[in-house]
Design a protein around this motif. Structure first.
Motif, PDB file in Angstrom:
ATOM      1  N   GLY A   1      13.195  -4.100   2.060  1.00 15.83           N
ATOM      2  CA  GLY A   1      12.565  -2.836   2.418  1.00 15.83           C
ATOM      3  C   GLY A   1      11.097  -2.989   2.732  1.00 15.83           C
ATOM      4  O   GLY A   1      10.440  -3.926   2.280  1.00 15.83           O
ATOM      5  N   ARG A   2      10.590  -2.038   3.490  1.00 21.18           N
ATOM      6  CA  ARG A   2       9.182  -2.042   3.909  1.00 21.18           C
ATOM      7  C   ARG A   2       8.368  -1.003   3.148  1.00 21.18           C
ATOM      8  O   ARG A   2       7.308  -0.579   3.606  1.00 21.18           O
ATOM      9  CB  ARG A   2       9.104  -1.765   5.409  1.00 21.18           C
ATOM     10  CG  ARG A   2       9.866  -2.766   6.265  1.00 21.18           C
ATOM     11  CD  ARG A   2       9.969  -2.299   7.694  1.00 21.18           C
ATOM     12  NE  ARG A   2      10.708  -1.049   7.788  1.00 21.18           N
ATOM     13  CZ  ARG A   2      10.756  -0.269   8.864  1.00 21.18           C
ATOM     14  NH1 ARG A   2      10.094  -0.601   9.947  1.00 21.18           N
ATOM     15  NH2 ARG A   2      11.454   0.850   8.859  1.00 21.18           N
ATOM     16  N   ALA A   3       8.885  -0.606   1.987  1.00 21.46           N
ATOM     17  CA  ALA A   3       8.224   0.436   1.215  1.00 21.46           C
ATOM     18  C   ALA A   3       8.446   0.184  -0.266  1.00 21.46           C
ATOM     19  O   ALA A   3       9.268  -0.651  -0.660  1.00 21.46           O
ATOM     20  CB  ALA A   3       8.754   1.813   1.613  1.00 21.46           C
ATOM     21  N   ALA A   4       7.706   0.906  -1.090  1.00 23.97           N
ATOM     22  CA  ALA A   4       7.866   0.859  -2.535  1.00 23.97           C
ATOM     23  C   ALA A   4       7.798   2.289  -3.061  1.00 23.97           C
ATOM     24  O   ALA A   4       6.965   3.081  -2.619  1.00 23.97           O
ATOM     25  CB  ALA A   4       6.773   0.005  -3.181  1.00 23.97           C
ATOM     26  N   VAL A   5       8.680   2.606  -3.999  1.00 26.21           N
ATOM     27  CA  VAL A   5       8.678   3.929  -4.630  1.00 26.21           C
ATOM     28  C   VAL A   5       7.919   3.809  -5.944  1.00 26.21           C
ATOM     29  O   VAL A   5       8.349   3.111  -6.864  1.00 26.21           O
ATOM     30  CB  VAL A   5      10.107   4.440  -4.863  1.00 26.21           C
ATOM     31  CG1 VAL A   5      10.063   5.828  -5.508  1.00 26.21           C
ATOM     32  CG2 VAL A   5      10.888   4.486  -3.553  1.00 26.21           C
TER      33      VAL A   5
END
Length: 389
Positions: A156-160
Motif C-alpha cells: 500500500g501507498r498509505a498508512a492508517v
C-alpha cells in the motif's frame, strides 16, 4: 500444488520475494537497497519472538547495524510515529524494515515518510493534494515483511494512523510510501493463533470484496479482487483449522496483498465504519470488518446484485442468486469463529451518532456502492450492534 510452486519473484506492484523461508534473504535485500543501518519497526508482542530476533541476528551477522523499535499500538497513533521518527533520527538509520502485522506496516511506513520532514504528520493526510507537501528527499526506503495475512499494507501507498487528539483514524498518503521491496514468507505466519488468523483473513476478504463492489472504473483492480476472494474462500478455512499448512498460509499472504492492490479501486461502508469504531473503541480492525461485512452487503444489496451473482459463479458457490455471497459469508464467519454482532466484540451504542458522522466523512465512504448519510450509517451500525441482519 506443491509448496515449491509458490516460490517466485514478482515485480508488481513492487519488488516481491514470495515463498516460505525467504525471510533469510532480508540482509541481501537491505544491501540491494543500500541500507546499512536499518530500523526494524515491529510491535511489542513480536519484538522478543524468534521470528524477529532471528531476523535481527541474521542482519547483524551480515554487518548491518540494525536496531529495533517496537512501541507500536495495535491501532498505531501519532505518538507512536513521532517516537519512532526520533529513534530513527537519533540512530542515523537509513531505512525501515516494517516487520509484523498491519500496525507495524503502517507505523513503519509513516516513520519512513517522516524521517526528514519538517511539517507535522497530519499535514500529509490523504485530502486533496496534501501529498505534494512531502519532501521526497526526506523519506527513507522501506522493506515490508508481513507476519499476518490481512491488511496487505506491505503493498500500500498509505498508512492508517490514529489522531488521538480527535480520536479519528487518518489516512496518510504518498505514492512513494509503497515499500521498495516485500517478503511474503508463509513461515512467519505459522504461529498465528486461529482467532487472529480468522480476523486478519477476513480483513483480506473485506479489501477484495469492497474493491470488487466499488462503482469506479478499474477493470484490472476488479480482476485482482475477484481472484483474491476465491483464494480466501479456498484457503482461509484451512489456515484457521490447520495453522501449519504452509500452502494455505502462503496463499492467504498472496490474497492479502491482492486485496490491498485491488482497493486502488476504492473501499466502502465496511471500512468507513471500521475506522471510527477502531479509533473510538480500539478494537482489532480486521475483526470489525469481519463483523460488519454481512450488514454492509445487505445494505448495498440492490446496487451490487449483478456483481454478486458474477462473484458467486466465479468462486464456485452452489447457488448464484443475489444472496448467495451473503449466505457464504455468514457460513464462513460461523465456521472460523467470527462473532455475529458488534456487541459481541465490546462495542456499545453510546456513540452511534458520532460513529455515523465519522463514517459519512471517512474517505472510504466515497466509493461505497450506495451513498449513505450520517443517520444511515448510524442505523447500519445499530443493526450490526444488535445482530439484526
Amino acid at each position: 500444488m506443491s509448496i515449491d510452486h509458490l516460490r517466485a519473484d514478482w515485480h508488481y506492484p513492487t519488488s516481491m520475494r514470495v515463498g516460505p523461508g525467504r525471510v533469510r534473504e532480508l540482509p541481501d535485500l537491505c544491501g540491494e537497497l543500500h541500507m546499512r543501518t536499518p530500523l526494524l519497526v515491529t510491535d511489542p508482542g513480536l519484538a522478543q519472538l524468534p521470528l524477529v530476533t532471528q531476523a535481527v541476528a541474521q542482519c547483524r551477522a551480515a554487518g548491518l547495524e540494525v536496531a529495533v523499535f517496537s512501541a507500536v499500538k495495535g491501532n498505531p497513533n501519532g505518538r507512536n510515529v513521532a517516537d519512532g521518527v526520533q529513534v530513527l533520527r537519533d540512530g542515523g538509520h537509513d531505512g525501515v524494515i516494517a516487520f509484523g502485522g498491519g500496525s507495524a506496516m503502517d507505523a513503519g511506513k509513516a516513520i519512513a515518510l517522516m524521517a526528514g520532514q519538517r511539517r507535522p504528520l497530519w499535514d500529509f493526510e490523504d485530502v486533496d493534494d496534501n501529498f505534494q507537501r512531502v519532501d521526497v528527499a526526506g523519506m527513507v526506503p522501506v522493506i515490508a515483511v508481513p507476519t499476518t495475512a490481512g491488511t496487505g499494507s506491505e503493498v500500500g501507498r498509505a498508512a492508517v494512523i490514529t489522531d488521538d487528539g480527535s480520536r479519528v483514524k487518518r489516512i496518510i498518503f504518498h505514492p512513494r510510501m509503497l515499500p521498495a521491496a516485500v517478503i511474503l514468507d508463509a513461515e512467519l505466519t505459522l504461529a498465528l493463533p486461529p482467532l487472529i488468523t480468522a480476523a486478519t483473513g477476513m480483513d483480506a476478504l473485506a479489501h477484495n470484496l469492497e474493491a470488487y463492489c466499488a462503482p469506479t472504473y478499474h477493470p484490472m483492480a476488479e480482476g485482482i479482487a475477484l481472484e483474491g476472494v476465491r483464494l480466501v474462500k479456498e484457503y482461509l478455512p484451512i489456515a484457521v483449522a490447520d495453522g501449519g499448512n504452509l500452502t494455505a498460509r502462503q496463499q492467504m499472504l498472496v490474497a492479502s496483498a491482492m486485496g490491498a492492490t485491488a482497493f486502488q479501486r476504492g473501499l466502502g461502508a465496511m471500512h468507513a465504519l471500521a475506522h471510527p469504531l477502531g479509533a473510538l473503541y480500539d478494537v482489532h480492525h480486521g475483526l470489525l470488518n469481519a463483523v460488519l461485512m454481512p450488514y454492509v452487503l445487505r445494505a448495498n444489496g440492490a446496487a451490487i446484485a449483478g456483481p454478486m451473482e458474477r462473484l458467486a459463479r466465479y468462486i464456485g458457490l452452489s447457488e448464484t442468486g443475489p444472496d448467495a455471497v451473503l449466505n457464504w459469508v455468514l457460513a464462513l464467519r460461523e465456521q472460523i469463529g467470527i462473532p455475529h454482532s458488534l456487541q459481541d466484540v465490546g462495542i456499545d451504542g453510546e456513540q452511534l451518532p458520532r460513529v455515523g458522522q465519522m463514517a459519512a466523512q471517512d474517505p472510504s465512504a466515497a466509493t461505497n456502492p450506495v451513498h449513505l448519510n450520517a443517520r444511515q450509517y448510524s442505523e447500519l451500525c445499530a443493526r450490526a450492534l444488535r445482530g439484526a441482519l
